[in-house]
Design a protein around this motif. Structure first.
Motif, PDB file in Angstrom:
ATOM      1  N   LEU A  98      67.479  63.679  31.596  1.00 39.11           N
ATOM      2  CA  LEU A  98      67.069  63.907  32.982  1.00 39.11           C
ATOM      3  C   LEU A  98      66.425  62.680  33.591  1.00 39.11           C
ATOM      4  CD1 LEU A  98      65.659  67.516  32.537  1.00 39.11           C
ATOM      5  CD2 LEU A  98      67.936  66.806  33.314  1.00 39.11           C
ATOM      6  N   SER A  99      66.512  61.559  32.869  1.00 38.38           N
ATOM      7  CA  SER A  99      66.076  60.265  33.371  1.00 38.38           C
ATOM      8  C   SER A  99      67.024  59.223  32.803  1.00 38.38           C
ATOM      9  CB  SER A  99      64.630  59.965  32.938  1.00 38.38           C
ATOM     10  OG  SER A  99      64.518  59.994  31.522  1.00 38.38           O
ATOM     11  N   GLY A 100      67.079  58.067  33.431  1.00 32.89           N
ATOM     12  CA  GLY A 100      67.970  57.033  32.942  1.00 32.89           C
ATOM     13  C   GLY A 100      69.358  57.145  33.542  1.00 32.89           C
ATOM     14  N   PRO A 101      70.304  56.336  33.060  1.00 32.29           N
ATOM     15  CA  PRO A 101      71.627  56.246  33.687  1.00 32.29           C
ATOM     16  C   PRO A 101      72.481  57.500  33.574  1.00 32.29           C
ATOM     17  CG  PRO A 101      71.551  54.986  31.644  1.00 32.29           C
ATOM     18  CD  PRO A 101      70.143  55.383  31.956  1.00 32.29           C
ATOM     19  N   SER A 102      72.138  58.398  32.658  1.00 33.54           N
ATOM     20  CA  SER A 102      72.943  59.620  32.480  1.00 33.54           C
ATOM     21  C   SER A 102      72.304  60.838  33.110  1.00 33.54           C
ATOM     22  CB  SER A 102      73.176  59.878  30.978  1.00 33.54           C
ATOM     23  OG  SER A 102      73.880  58.819  30.376  1.00 33.54           O
ATOM     24  N   ASP A 103      71.337  60.618  33.996  1.00 32.80           N
ATOM     25  CA  ASP A 103      70.593  61.769  34.518  1.00 32.80           C
ATOM     26  C   ASP A 103      71.455  62.687  35.376  1.00 32.80           C
ATOM     27  OD1 ASP A 103      70.628  59.761  36.595  1.00 32.80           O
ATOM     28  OD2 ASP A 103      69.132  60.955  37.652  1.00 32.80           O
ATOM     29  N   ILE A 104      72.482  62.148  36.049  1.00 34.24           N
ATOM     30  CA  ILE A 104      73.356  63.002  36.852  1.00 34.24           C
ATOM     31  C   ILE A 104      74.048  64.027  35.962  1.00 34.24           C
ATOM     32  CG2 ILE A 104      75.449  63.058  38.253  1.00 34.24           C
ATOM     33  CD1 ILE A 104      74.649  60.341  39.373  1.00 34.24           C
ATOM     34  N   LEU A 105      74.559  63.554  34.821  1.00 37.82           N
ATOM     35  CA  LEU A 105      75.229  64.459  33.890  1.00 37.82           C
ATOM     36  C   LEU A 105      74.237  65.449  33.286  1.00 37.82           C
ATOM     37  CD1 LEU A 105      77.541  61.890  32.059  1.00 37.82           C
ATOM     38  CD2 LEU A 105      78.028  63.275  34.086  1.00 37.82           C
ATOM     39  N   GLY A 106      73.036  64.963  32.998  1.00 36.53           N
ATOM     40  CA  GLY A 106      72.016  65.846  32.453  1.00 36.53           C
ATOM     41  C   GLY A 106      71.640  66.957  33.409  1.00 36.53           C
ATOM     42  N   ARG A 107      71.532  66.624  34.688  1.00 31.51           N
ATOM     43  CA  ARG A 107      71.192  67.652  35.672  1.00 31.51           C
ATOM     44  C   ARG A 107      72.327  68.656  35.843  1.00 31.51           C
ATOM     45  NH1 ARG A 107      70.669  65.282  40.488  1.00 31.51           N
ATOM     46  NH2 ARG A 107      70.869  63.096  39.878  1.00 31.51           N
ATOM     47  N   GLN A 108      73.569  68.193  35.670  1.00 25.59           N
ATOM     48  CA  GLN A 108      74.680  69.133  35.681  1.00 25.59           C
ATOM     49  C   GLN A 108      74.528  70.150  34.545  1.00 25.59           C
ATOM     50  OE1 GLN A 108      78.133  66.656  35.327  1.00 25.59           O
ATOM     51  NE2 GLN A 108      78.098  65.983  37.459  1.00 25.59           N
ATOM     52  N   ALA A 109      74.221  69.640  33.351  1.00 28.13           N
ATOM     53  CA  ALA A 109      74.084  70.533  32.190  1.00 28.13           C
ATOM     54  C   ALA A 109      72.956  71.535  32.399  1.00 28.13           C
ATOM     55  CB  ALA A 109      73.835  69.706  30.932  1.00 28.13           C
ATOM     56  N   VAL A 110      71.836  71.062  32.908  1.00 24.89           N
ATOM     57  CA  VAL A 110      70.701  71.966  33.153  1.00 24.89           C
ATOM     58  C   VAL A 110      71.077  73.017  34.197  1.00 24.89           C
ATOM     59  CG1 VAL A 110      68.378  72.111  34.123  1.00 24.89           C
ATOM     60  CG2 VAL A 110      68.919  70.352  32.432  1.00 24.89           C
ATOM     61  N   ALA A 111      71.795  72.596  35.239  1.00 29.85           N
ATOM     62  CA  ALA A 111      72.189  73.549  36.282  1.00 29.85           C
ATOM     63  C   ALA A 111      73.065  74.661  35.713  1.00 29.85           C
ATOM     64  CB  ALA A 111      72.928  72.814  37.401  1.00 29.85           C
ATOM     65  N   GLY A 112      74.029  74.294  34.851  1.00 29.90           N
ATOM     66  CA  GLY A 112      74.911  75.304  34.283  1.00 29.90           C
ATOM     67  C   GLY A 112      74.192  76.254  33.355  1.00 29.90           C
TER      68      GLY A 112
END
Length: 355
Positions: A38-52
């Motif tokens: 949820l931080s760093g360059p992969s945070d967009i993907l991390g937020r997708q996972a949390v949303a799902g």
């Protein structure tokens, strides 16, 4: 994703054992740990996972505990500590191998199973086999991308010359080697192979070499930003390239736009998929994380209702999810994220028709 192809039915579904889903009535509180960068360059993907995962938990009345792994070992260990402190029943997520490897020993010791939605490294399954790590994987296998790329090249370019171009990084070279090997096993060889220096502002030398070869179909294994520059410079030379790449084409957009018509062969669902600055609950990793959370919550409730160990439930049962029926194989793997081709239309990647 509202259409679920038959390939999502994994393993032999036992008629005597009714499928298990999150739609059963709860028998007690389920605390779901969700680990993602949820931080760093992969945070967009991390937020997708949390949303799902959060959507699945909300539908089922479960409690979510989020943990930012930061795609680091320290982040993985901290996520494990947070889940243990919160008395999580099961954990879902982990998009980065280093974080998952660091978290697994602690979570296994605490008896908290992990459903991995993003890590493909084969060594994770070796931890399960050798050390008894409590991990089940929804992510594709480590060779899945190479197999999908080779299959797509065979289907589309078997009668025309094509080039294989990579950026020289260890990941891309390994992927290129595997794709080349798979193609050669079926009698296909690239007419041109090239390696370029990544992160350059211009790529005219490479574009000229491609032009001089006479090849117009190119499989690019490198960052989206580099591919966009190569295609831009090729177009300036008057060369139109039919470009294909792998999952790196889903990287966030850079200053140079990707040429419309570029094909990305990626593991996704039957939906349009484009990186964005938001985390819609049906985008990218949200889909597989939602599926993982549905399995996790359903398994936790079944274990409580029947007085069974949660790992035994995960190993033995068939689960009803929004991705169809899912059953884990003996090694803890399953396949609910098929690879398919997506075409960039200038604004987003749109799934190409199958067949």
């Amino acid at each position: 994703m509202m259409r679920f192809p038959a390939r999502l039915l994994v393993g032999t579904l036992l008629a005597a054992a009714p499928p298990l889903g999150v739609f059963a009535q709860p028998s007690g509180p389920v605390v779901l740990g969700v680990a993602a960068p949820l931080s760093g360059p992969s945070d967009i993907l991390g937020r997708q996972a949390v949303a799902g995962a959060t959507r699945a938990a909300g539908d089922a009345g479960a409690t979510v505990v989020e943990a930012d792994t930061g795609c680091t070992a320290d982040g993985g260990r901290k996520a494990a500590d947070d889940f243990i402190a919160a008395k999580a029943s099961v954990a879902v997520g982990f998009l980065c191998a280093v974080a998952l490897e660091a978290a697994l020993p602690k979570l296994t010791e605490a008896g908290i199973p992990v459903i991995d939605v993003g890590v493909r490294a084969a060594r994770i399954l070796r931890q399960r086999e050798k050390d008894g790590a409590l991990v089940w994987r929804l992510a594709p296998g480590s060779t899945a991308e190479a197999e999908a790329l080779a299959r797509t090249v065979r289907e589309r370019w078997s009668t025309a010359p094509f080039a294989l171009v990579d950026d020289g990084t260890p990941f891309s070279r390994d992927l290129a080697d595997n794709v080349r090997r798979l193609l050669e096993e079926s009698g296909l060889r690239p007419a041109l192979t090239e390696t370029y220096r990544p992160a350059e502002e211009k790529q005219f030398p490479l574009a000229r070499r491609i032009q001089q070869s006479g090849v117009t179909r190119v499989l690019f294994l490198g960052a989206r930003s580099d591919v966009a520059i190569i295609l831009r410079d090729a177009a300036e030379l008057g060369l139109t390239i039919e470009a294909m790449g792998g999952e790196s084409l889903l990287d966030a957009a850079d200053a140079v736009p990707l040429a419309p018509g570029t094909t990305a062969v990626v593991s996704g669902f039957d939906v349009d998929w484009a990186p964005s600055e938001t985390a819609p609950e049906d985008e990218g990793y949200a889909r597989v994380a939602r599926t993982g959370a549905e399995i996790a919550i359903g398994a936790a409730r079944r274990a409580t209702q029947e007085g069974r160990a949660l790992p035994d439930v995960l190993n033995a049962e068939t689960f009803v999810t929004t991705s169809g029926l899912v059953r884990f194989q003996g090694d803890g793997t399953t396949d609910v994220v098929p690879f398919r081709a997506y075409r960039w239309d200038g604004a987003r990647f749109v799934a190409e028709p199958e067949g």
